[in-house]
Design a protein around this motif. Structure first.
Motif, short mmCIF file in Angstrom:
data_model
loop_
_atom_site.label_atom_id
_atom_site.label_comp_id
_atom_site.label_asym_id
_atom_site.label_seq_id
_atom_site.Cartn_x
_atom_site.Cartn_y
_atom_site.Cartn_z
N ALA A 107 0.90 -1.29 -0.09
CA ALA A 107 -0.03 -0.17 -0.12
C ALA A 107 1.00 1.32 -0.01
O ALA A 107 0.57 2.09 -0.78
N ILE A 108 1.99 1.35 0.93
CA ILE A 108 2.59 2.43 0.94
C ILE A 108 3.72 2.60 -0.37
O ILE A 108 4.08 3.79 -0.62
N GLN A 109 4.06 1.38 -0.90
CA GLN A 109 4.68 1.43 -2.19
C GLN A 109 4.00 2.26 -3.25
O GLN A 109 4.54 2.83 -4.10
N GLN A 110 2.70 1.71 -3.34
CA GLN A 110 1.89 2.24 -4.15
C GLN A 110 1.76 3.63 -4.24
O GLN A 110 1.81 4.57 -5.11
N LEU A 111 1.57 4.32 -3.08
CA LEU A 111 1.57 5.61 -2.51
C LEU A 111 2.83 6.43 -3.14
O LEU A 111 2.78 7.51 -3.63
N ALA A 112 4.00 5.68 -2.67
CA ALA A 112 5.32 6.36 -2.90
C ALA A 112 5.51 6.35 -4.73
O ALA A 112 6.07 7.47 -5.07
N PHE A 113 5.15 5.49 -5.37
CA PHE A 113 5.30 5.31 -6.50
C PHE A 113 4.41 6.45 -7.35
O PHE A 113 4.95 7.34 -8.15
N LEU A 114 3.19 6.63 -6.94
CA LEU A 114 2.35 7.58 -7.46
C LEU A 114 2.84 8.98 -7.24
O LEU A 114 2.83 9.93 -8.25
N GLU A 115 3.21 9.28 -6.09
CA GLU A 115 3.91 10.40 -5.64
C GLU A 115 4.97 11.03 -6.62
O GLU A 115 5.19 12.08 -7.27
N GLN A 116 6.01 10.00 -6.56
CA GLN A 116 6.98 10.19 -7.44
C GLN A 116 6.86 10.41 -9.16
O GLN A 116 7.48 11.16 -9.96
N ILE A 117 5.64 9.52 -9.31
CA ILE A 117 5.31 9.91 -10.81
C ILE A 117 4.87 11.30 -11.26
O ILE A 117 5.06 12.07 -12.12
N LYS A 118 4.10 11.87 -10.10
CA LYS A 118 3.67 13.28 -10.02
C LYS A 118 4.77 14.15 -10.14
O LYS A 118 4.65 15.17 -10.80
N TRP A 119 5.80 13.97 -9.43
CA TRP A 119 7.00 14.83 -9.29
C TRP A 119 7.45 14.67 -10.96
O TRP A 119 7.93 15.87 -11.36
N ALA A 120 7.70 13.49 -11.65
CA ALA A 120 8.10 13.42 -13.01
C ALA A 120 7.31 14.29 -13.95
O ALA A 120 8.13 14.91 -14.88
N LYS A 121 6.05 14.16 -13.91
CA LYS A 121 5.23 14.85 -14.67
C LYS A 121 5.52 16.46 -14.48
O LYS A 121 5.45 17.19 -15.51
N ALA A 122 5.58 16.97 -13.13
CA ALA A 122 5.77 18.26 -12.85
C ALA A 122 6.93 18.84 -13.46
O ALA A 122 7.04 19.94 -13.92
N LEU A 123 8.20 18.00 -13.36
CA LEU A 123 9.48 18.25 -13.88
C LEU A 123 9.65 18.05 -15.10
O LEU A 123 10.79 18.41 -15.61
N LYS A 124 8.84 17.47 -15.80
CA LYS A 124 8.90 17.03 -16.98
C LYS A 124 10.29 16.03 -17.55
O LYS A 124 10.94 16.24 -18.43
N LEU A 125 10.28 15.09 -16.63
CA LEU A 125 11.40 14.01 -16.79
C LEU A 125 10.74 12.60 -16.66
O LEU A 125 9.54 12.25 -16.40
N PRO A 126 11.61 11.84 -17.39
CA PRO A 126 11.13 10.41 -17.52
C PRO A 126 11.24 9.74 -15.89
O PRO A 126 11.93 10.13 -15.13
N ILE A 127 10.63 8.45 -15.88
CA ILE A 127 10.83 7.77 -14.69
C ILE A 127 11.41 6.42 -15.14
O ILE A 127 11.36 5.93 -16.30
N GLY A 147 -0.13 9.06 -20.41
CA GLY A 147 -0.52 10.55 -21.16
C GLY A 147 0.88 10.73 -21.95
O GLY A 147 2.01 9.86 -21.26
N ASP A 148 1.10 11.65 -22.55
CA ASP A 148 2.35 12.18 -23.25
C ASP A 148 3.36 12.31 -22.44
O ASP A 148 4.59 12.25 -22.54
N GLU A 149 3.01 12.76 -21.11
CA GLU A 149 4.04 13.33 -20.04
C GLU A 149 4.67 12.08 -19.47
O GLU A 149 5.53 12.26 -18.54
N LEU A 150 4.01 10.89 -19.56
CA LEU A 150 4.31 9.71 -18.64
C LEU A 150 5.44 8.78 -19.64
O LEU A 150 4.71 8.31 -20.44
N ARG A 151 6.50 8.83 -19.53
CA ARG A 151 7.57 8.15 -20.26
C ARG A 151 8.59 7.47 -19.27
O ARG A 151 8.99 8.03 -18.23
N GLY A 152 9.48 6.81 -20.25
CA GLY A 152 10.80 6.31 -19.37
C GLY A 152 11.14 4.88 -19.62
O GLY A 152 11.02 4.48 -20.83
#
Length: 255
Positions: A107-127, A147-152
């Motif tokens: 459960a917390i791995q999922q939350l951490a993963f999602l939060e860091q995906i949001k960092w990547a989107k905001a910073l326009k970085l790959p994961i 979406g287009d901004e999710l890549r890596g």
């Protein structure tokens, strides 16, 4: 020929002389681009040290490894995120879900993963994704966030063809490492149905050393053996593998 190791923990070696020899062997084998995934707070300084020593060769990531997502992880995430403002990073990673070592933290791995995906989107970085025995759980989140901004990169890809195609459809490249050289892995058969244009190379050193070093500590210079195996699978010169996979890494990391 120019080879790129898109995933190496070369910074684990902190002894100066041994570290210098690791880089010397890399350069002798034409591995001149090394991307360094972060795993926890302590690895930030180690990565920055290598970047300062080899600014033309080493490229930093920032992220919290799923195996490090434990009680109190939110404070650690905050500290890693704060470090980004003072550093040049090229990806958020390595992040994801690992159910091999500890299923209780899903459960917390999922939350951490999602939060860091949001960092990547905001910073326009790959994961750069760590996914171990958690393909369905990882891709449930990727589907929701696509979406287009999710890549890596799907790091250390060892899955089947269906999983490969699913990753590619979502805009991800497959990170191919030492497992491709293992006879019983079956990864060569999967890759025979996947265009080279969807691959990048990695070592994940010091883990998962390729044949002929299997069972020993891995290092980035061994990427040459992975590249040669991929060349054999596609029946092309190793120089072509280097050209295409390095070009892919440039597209992903924008450097």
């Amino acid at each position: 020929m120019l080879l790129t190791d898109t995933h190496t923990h070369l910074y684990y070696e902190t002894e100066e002389e041994k570290q210098a020899l690791l880089f010397q062997r890399c350069f002798e084998n034409k591995i001149e681009r090394l991307f360094l995934p972060n795993v926890d707070i302590s690895s930030i300084a180690k990565i920055d040290d290598l970047v300062s020593k080899y600014p033309d060769n080493c490229f930093a990531m920032a992220g919290l490894h799923p195996c490090e997502v434990k009680e109190g992880y939110t404070e650690i995430l905050a500290e890693i995120y704060e470090s980004i403002a003072d550093r040049k990073i090229y990806a958020i990673g390595e992040i994801g879900i690992d159910l091999y070592w500890d299923k209780s933290t899903l459960a917390i791995q999922q939350l951490a993963f999602l939060e860091q995906i949001k960092w990547a989107k905001a910073l326009k970085l790959p994961i750069v994704i760590h996914c171990r025995e958690a393909f369905d759980e990882v891709f449930e989140i990727l589907e929701a966030e696509k979406g287009d901004e999710l890549r890596g990169i799907l790091h250390c890809f060892t899955g089947n063809l269906e999983q490969a195609n699913k990753a590619i459809e979502l805009g991800f490249y497959l990170g191919i490492g030492g497992v491709v050289t293992y006879k019983k892995a079956g990864l060569d058969e999967v890759l025979s149905h996947v265009p080279l244009e969807h691959l990048v190379l990695e070592t994940d050193s010091p883990y998962l050393a390729p044949v002929p070093y299997r069972g020993k500590p891995n290092e980035s210079s061994y990427l040459i053996h992975i590249a040669q195996k991929v060349a054999d699978i596609y029946h092309i010169p190793v120089e072509k593998v280097a050209e295409v996979t390095t070009a892919n890494s440039i597209k992903i990391f924008n450097v």
